[in-house]
Design an enzyme around this catalytic site. Sequence first.
Site, short mmCIF file in Angstrom:
data_model
loop_
_atom_site.label_atom_id
_atom_site.label_comp_id
_atom_site.label_asym_id
_atom_site.label_seq_id
_atom_site.Cartn_x
_atom_site.Cartn_y
_atom_site.Cartn_z
CG LEU A 19 -1.97 1.09 1.26
CD1 LEU A 19 -2.87 1.05 0.04
CD2 LEU A 19 -2.82 1.01 2.52
CD GLU A 487 19.17 11.64 13.53
OE1 GLU A 487 18.33 10.76 13.27
OE2 GLU A 487 18.94 12.60 14.28
CB CYS A 646 7.58 15.12 17.02
SG CYS A 646 8.38 13.56 17.17
CG HIS A 697 5.11 15.34 9.76
ND1 HIS A 697 5.31 16.11 10.88
CD2 HIS A 697 5.68 14.15 10.01
CE1 HIS A 697 5.95 15.40 11.78
NE2 HIS A 697 6.19 14.21 11.28
N1 GLN Z 1 16.56 13.15 15.77
C1 GLN Z 1 15.47 12.54 15.10
C2 GLN Z 1 15.40 12.99 13.66
O1 GLN Z 1 15.76 14.08 13.40
C3 GLN Z 1 14.17 12.90 15.79
C4 GLN Z 1 12.99 12.30 15.11
C5 GLN Z 1 11.71 12.37 15.90
O2 GLN Z 1 11.55 13.15 16.78
N2 GLN Z 1 10.76 11.56 15.58
O3 GLN Z 1 14.96 12.27 12.80
ZN ZN Z 2 10.08 14.85 16.07
#
Ligand code: GLN
Ligand code: ZN
Length: 757
Positions: A19, A487, A646, A697
């Site tokens: 999906l 990251e 978040c 988002h």
């Molecule tokens: N440090 C993570 C990132 O930047 C934090 C993500 C989150 O808060 N979900 O992806």
């Molecule tokens: Zn976040």
Amino acid sequence: MTIVNHILGFPRIGLNRELKKAQEIYWNNKISKEDLFLVGYKLRKHHWNLQKKSGIDLISVGDFAWYDHVLTTSLMLGNIPKRYKNNENIDIDTIFKIGRGFTTKEGQSIPASEMKKWFNTNYHYIVPEFYKNQKFEFIWTQLFDEIDEAKKIGYRVKPVILGPLTYLWLGKMVGEKTKSDRLSLLSELIPVYQKIIYELEKRKIEWIQIDEPILVLELSQDWKKCFKQVYEALYNKNIKILITTYFDSINHNIDIINQLPIQGLHVDLIYGKYDINNLKQSIPENWILSLGIINGRNVWRSDLIKIFKDFFPIINKYKNIWIGPSCSFLHIPIDINAENNFDKKTQQLFSFAIQKCEEIACLSLALKENNIKYLEQWENVSFLQKSLHVKNKKIYDRIANINIYDIKRKNSYNIRSIKQKNKLKLPLLPTTTIGSFPQTTEIRKTRFDFKTNQINSEQYNHMMNNHIKNIIKKQEKIGLDVLVHGEPERNDMVEYFSENLEGFLITNNGWVQSYGSRCVKPPIIISDIYRSKPITIKWTNYAQSLTKKPIKGMLTGPVTILLWSFPREDISYELIAKQIALALRDEVKDLEKSGISIIQIDEPALREGLPLHKSAWKNYLMWAVNSFKLSACVVKDTTQIHTHMCYCEFNDIMESISLLDVDVITIENSRSNENLLNIFKKNKYFKDIGPGIYDVHSMNIPSVIDFEHCISKITKYIPKNQLWINPDCGLKTRNWKETYIALKNMVTATKNFRKKL
Ligand code: GLN
Ligand code: ZN
């Protein structure tokens, strides 16, 4: 004995995330609507067939959703915020516009609708929006189309819908202050639900599952009293209603429930405490009582023999018992047999959605016939699971020696913050990001090649360093003040740490929907957790070696690692959290020792872990806060501790947020209004805050002016010397083009703003 078995819902994403993949290529205009519909149809058909084949009696229909089931409900009820309608026809694109935001033909960018966590899970739903005197209208026939599909194949269909009161409760009034105003919409909402029931009657539906999980909450009187009115209006002599509740117990609301003209009640026996005899006696005798006895939220294979022994006497005593899972399988992966990296013995420790259907079917057969022989395959389960849980003495000794100084910073914030300011010398309104940068195809390929042994660790390190170099260069060009390494080595913020800590098992394909097309792969905590080697130090240090600006070290906090994993069930959450916290504490210490002065410990899950019953809050918040502090409070005054969360519902937990005693907190704010800022203002929060001003988002890119507006709005609530400027979450799902422009605009707006001061 007759026992009916059923499930509350099946995961909709597909074993191979079909999906998700179809949606994403549809959004890129690579396939047609018809192609997309076909993927949905095939998935539904396959999932119904799986249930049937396993031996499930009633097949759930209505659990499928293109983006989110709350959003589907909004469409069904004709509740679509005006900004997404624009006089156009309502179709599947409307759903995606609401979920993802869009740009109008005139070039105006409309942000996505707000998302919130579904009760205490990591699933996000789209928050329904209401306004005063709103009308509802039955306009979206998806449920009935799917029922017709399933009936055509010949299934005994049990439609699943979200109940009117839970639906209202999940939403928010826009332009209105008091929450309870939502209830004034009931008189408009009920006729639409009546129409739905009428349509179901036409289709000769026998049972309908109406989810009312808010019944596990401690509801106020005005909400409580509406249940009777609503369900009396929905009564239809030809259709039986099963009200489903989950994630906790409903004992405190039983006197409301047992007054309703319904025919059945489902309760969660895993996450709710019940005395079944009592419960049975407090509901009408002819009601069905559906017992949620298989854990729908965790992945351990059930000990069916034990369950059989516990439940047979009860089930033998009463009529009208159904059995099923505690909740929908939305929150677990689909098939353990797809984990082909696991040996047979490991596979036998776990059950995913398909296996849980089989567990339910076998258990109901065994109970029906009072014959344990159907459960032979489950004989060794608890023995095998226990064998994983050999205590690691070193860890338990360390835990026993934790004292109050381990969870306390050396000096108070006022003293620390001066030392930090002197050391870091950041400008007013420092700009930063939340940690991750776009996960490009090259980055994913590097990780994939390493995982599949196509490159060795030397090549991997070299390539990762290049990605980091690139990310640092871009941040310098953008002009951010506090940089991150980006990251690139992390697939997911929890999965990465669980791969690098001892005590976790990682699945290959254990995907669970998080929101829309986003899925996560929660690791499984199988034994005691500890750190056997440094995890993030080399990447962070490499990043720091490339720049004069401070690099913010980036860790995922203990509560989040715990709550976004599938936990073991033989020890408490608190104890698991302590183990993780100690492991992270070692990492924090090493980061500081290596010269890193800012360390962010993300705790996006802290709020969602709040128990649904208020009476349990205090205990939860205490161990959650303490485990965070256990990981953080090992540093000197000069090291600045950040956290990131978040979500925007801080009202309930403001005190605990203060108790975390972090130097800087970054939070989500971009989709919510000024409520959140008000909360910080009202609570006289005096430490640094970065309320996210770029919604990661959504695909919309705010302009410099948009950002300037936003900053000046925020400064009305938060004093300038406390304010940080940052996006509202990590940028890993965005592409570089949009990220670059958005951040550049954000930094330019900040600089413009500073000039005006
Ligand atoms: N440090 C993570 C990132 O930047 C934090 C993500 C989150 O808060 N979900 O992806
Ligand atoms: Zn976040």
